[in-house]
Design a protein around this motif. Structure first.
Motif, PDB file in Angstrom:
ATOM      1  N   CYS A   1      72.646  42.606  58.430  1.00 30.45           N
ATOM      2  CA  CYS A   1      71.866  44.110  58.328  1.00 30.45           C
ATOM      3  C   CYS A   1      70.387  43.734  58.429  1.00 30.45           C
ATOM      4  CB  CYS A   1      72.134  45.058  57.224  1.00 30.45           C
ATOM      5  SG  CYS A   1      73.900  45.555  57.135  1.00 30.45           S
ATOM      6  N   GLN A   2      69.527  44.692  58.647  1.00 31.38           N
ATOM      7  CA  GLN A   2      68.112  44.595  58.853  1.00 31.38           C
ATOM      8  C   GLN A   2      67.533  45.714  57.974  1.00 31.38           C
ATOM      9  OE1 GLN A   2      66.555  43.652  62.713  1.00 31.38           O
ATOM     10  NE2 GLN A   2      64.865  42.659  61.902  1.00 31.38           N
ATOM     11  N   ASP A   3      66.569  45.572  57.089  1.00 30.66           N
ATOM     12  CA  ASP A   3      65.802  46.464  56.568  1.00 30.66           C
ATOM     13  C   ASP A   3      64.574  47.013  57.246  1.00 30.66           C
ATOM     14  OD1 ASP A   3      64.390  48.321  54.795  1.00 30.66           O
ATOM     15  OD2 ASP A   3      64.736  47.354  52.917  1.00 30.66           O
ATOM     16  N   ASN A   4      64.638  48.166  58.176  1.00 28.82           N
ATOM     17  CA  ASN A   4      63.415  48.334  58.976  1.00 28.82           C
ATOM     18  C   ASN A   4      62.689  49.540  58.366  1.00 28.82           C
ATOM     19  OD1 ASN A   4      64.113  46.702  61.199  1.00 28.82           O
ATOM     20  ND2 ASN A   4      65.957  48.068  61.341  1.00 28.82           N
ATOM     21  N   ASP A   5      61.598  49.472  57.726  1.00 31.20           N
ATOM     22  CA  ASP A   5      60.878  50.660  56.987  1.00 31.20           C
ATOM     23  C   ASP A   5      61.711  51.288  56.025  1.00 31.20           C
ATOM     24  OD1 ASP A   5      58.562  49.711  58.462  1.00 31.20           O
ATOM     25  OD2 ASP A   5      59.107  50.996  60.356  1.00 31.20           O
ATOM     26  N   GLY A   6      62.410  50.706  55.196  1.00 33.92           N
ATOM     27  CA  GLY A   6      63.213  51.461  54.281  1.00 33.92           C
ATOM     28  C   GLY A   6      64.671  51.816  54.749  1.00 33.92           C
ATOM     29  N   VAL A   7      65.021  51.689  55.732  1.00 34.64           N
ATOM     30  CA  VAL A   7      66.172  51.860  56.284  1.00 34.64           C
ATOM     31  C   VAL A   7      67.125  50.758  56.777  1.00 34.64           C
ATOM     32  CG1 VAL A   7      67.525  53.207  58.058  1.00 34.64           C
ATOM     33  CG2 VAL A   7      65.349  53.994  57.268  1.00 34.64           C
ATOM     34  N   VAL A   8      68.216  50.517  56.089  1.00 37.51           N
ATOM     35  CA  VAL A   8      69.144  49.199  56.407  1.00 37.51           C
ATOM     36  C   VAL A   8      70.224  49.739  57.569  1.00 37.51           C
ATOM     37  CG1 VAL A   8      70.880  47.806  55.485  1.00 37.51           C
ATOM     38  CG2 VAL A   8      68.856  48.580  53.886  1.00 37.51           C
ATOM     39  N   THR A   9      69.968  49.029  58.561  1.00 33.95           N
ATOM     40  CA  THR A   9      71.056  49.141  59.630  1.00 33.95           C
ATOM     41  C   THR A   9      71.673  47.904  59.993  1.00 33.95           C
ATOM     42  OG1 THR A   9      69.425  48.754  61.233  1.00 33.95           O
ATOM     43  CG2 THR A   9      69.547  51.085  60.543  1.00 33.95           C
ATOM     44  N   PRO A  10      73.224  48.065  60.255  1.00 35.62           N
ATOM     45  CA  PRO A  10      73.941  46.748  60.832  1.00 35.62           C
ATOM     46  C   PRO A  10      73.030  46.393  62.126  1.00 35.62           C
ATOM     47  CG  PRO A  10      75.242  48.407  60.251  1.00 35.62           C
ATOM     48  CD  PRO A  10      74.024  49.219  60.071  1.00 35.62           C
ATOM     49  N   GLN A  11      73.238  45.187  62.366  1.00 36.38           N
ATOM     50  CA  GLN A  11      72.760  44.443  63.607  1.00 36.38           C
ATOM     51  C   GLN A  11      74.146  44.173  64.626  1.00 36.38           C
ATOM     52  OE1 GLN A  11      70.608  41.170  61.671  1.00 36.38           O
ATOM     53  NE2 GLN A  11      69.189  41.731  63.027  1.00 36.38           N
ATOM     54  N   SER A  12      73.840  44.215  65.720  1.00 40.56           N
ATOM     55  CA  SER A  12      74.820  44.012  66.769  1.00 40.56           C
ATOM     56  C   SER A  12      74.547  42.785  67.696  1.00 40.56           C
ATOM     57  CB  SER A  12      75.051  45.166  67.703  1.00 40.56           C
ATOM     58  OG  SER A  12      73.903  45.387  68.410  1.00 40.56           O
ATOM     59  N   GLY A  13      75.615  42.302  68.428  1.00 41.02           N
ATOM     60  CA  GLY A  13      75.196  41.091  69.016  1.00 41.02           C
ATOM     61  C   GLY A  13      76.036  39.964  68.671  1.00 41.02           C
ATOM     62  N   ALA A  14      76.252  38.778  69.424  1.00 35.61           N
ATOM     63  CA  ALA A  14      76.670  37.731  69.259  1.00 35.61           C
ATOM     64  C   ALA A  14      76.214  36.729  67.961  1.00 35.61           C
ATOM     65  CB  ALA A  14      76.746  36.662  70.347  1.00 35.61           C
ATOM     66  N   GLY A  15      77.079  36.580  67.165  1.00 33.28           N
ATOM     67  CA  GLY A  15      76.893  35.867  65.915  1.00 33.28           C
ATOM     68  C   GLY A  15      76.102  36.656  64.880  1.00 33.28           C
ATOM     69  N   LYS A  16      76.303  37.937  64.799  1.00 34.23           N
ATOM     70  CA  LYS A  16      75.679  38.894  63.803  1.00 34.23           C
ATOM     71  C   LYS A  16      76.746  39.717  62.799  1.00 34.23           C
ATOM     72  CE  LYS A  16      71.547  38.764  65.379  1.00 34.23           C
ATOM     73  NZ  LYS A  16      70.374  37.927  64.535  1.00 34.23           N
ATOM     74  N   SER A  17      77.929  39.096  63.218  1.00 27.74           N
ATOM     75  CA  SER A  17      79.239  39.746  62.431  1.00 27.74           C
ATOM     76  C   SER A  17      80.397  38.713  62.504  1.00 27.74           C
ATOM     77  CB  SER A  17      79.472  41.164  62.851  1.00 27.74           C
ATOM     78  OG  SER A  17      80.523  41.483  62.460  1.00 27.74           O
TER      79      SER A  17
END
Length: 232
Positions: A16-32
């Motif tokens: 996941c990534q914390d973008n300006d206080g909002v945690v969102t799952p990442q997508s794409g190869a190798g991210k999960s």
């Protein structure tokens, strides 16, 4: 159509990534990564802390509240390279144990330079939706080829929960559409109706269907659980 109850639902760990206080799952190869063998048990710990000293003249009210500690999640995962464990159709899980562990390490362990901290991850399995950061990653190798190449390993994993600054501000309003929600479907529920109830807008139903892997969202099975992610 809804996933049949007999079908294996693997535990999945997503970067996941914390973008300006909002945690969102990442997508794409190798991210999960998805586990080939689900854990036999999970340990989820929550602690409430109180002041060490009782106030003078205390008559039984107890120590005053101090703070809430981050939640902790721990479990053991088995990694198998013998080939005896059936693989789901279309599985991208590597066949070798060391490759499986490297794929896991890239998601949960490697230092994220841009974030200046260990990576944030989301653990999703059944009704569990846990966001945190790795604290322990211990591997025991239990079976080997004659050459010494590992054929089976057990990784003990532990995570501390992570809450973004925005999430912490929203905790006071548990009904906010900016929080994650887990909903158990009851008879008469539809995806647009649930989106209207949670987000205040039924138009999010397609995004929720994709998030939950629903191929036919028009007929929901009572008793199934759906995750409604926070609005971005």
């Amino acid at each position: 159509m809804p996933v049949p109850s007999a079908e294996l639902t693997p535990l999945r760990i997503t970067a996941c990534q914390d973008n300006d206080g909002v945690v969102t799952p990442q997508s794409g190869a190798g991210k999960s990564v998805a586990l080939l063998i689900n854990p036999s048990q999970l340990h989820h710990e929550r602690n409430t802390c109180f002041a060490k000293e009782k106030p003078m003249g205390d008559t039984g009210s107890g120590r005053p509240f101090s703070h809430m500690q981050p939640g902790k999640l721990s479990f053991s995962a088995i990694f198998d390279g013998t080939g005896v464990i059936p693989r789901p159709p279309g599985s991208t899980i590597p066949t070798e144990v060391e490759d499986q562990l490297r794929a896991l390490s890239r998601v949960i362990y490697e230092y994220k330079g841009a974030q200046h901290q260990p990576g944030i991850v989301q653990v999703l399995w059944g009704q569990l939706l846990f966001t945190g950061r790795l604290t322990t990653f211990t591997t025991d190798y239990t079976l080997f080829r004659p050459s010494g190449v590992p054929l089976r390993a057990t990784a003990a994993l532990a995570f501390d929960s992570y809450t973004s600054s925005k999430q912490a501000r929203l905790e006071a309003d548990a009904s906010s559409p900016d929080l994650s929600h887990l909903v158990r479907v009851v008879d008469g529920d539809t995806l647009p109706l649930l989106c209207e109830r949670i987000y205040g807008d039924s138009r999010y139903y397609m995004a929720v269907a994709r998030f939950n892997g629903l191929r036919q969202f028009r007929s929901l099975t009572p008793g199934m659980s759906l995750h409604f992610p926070p609005l971005e």
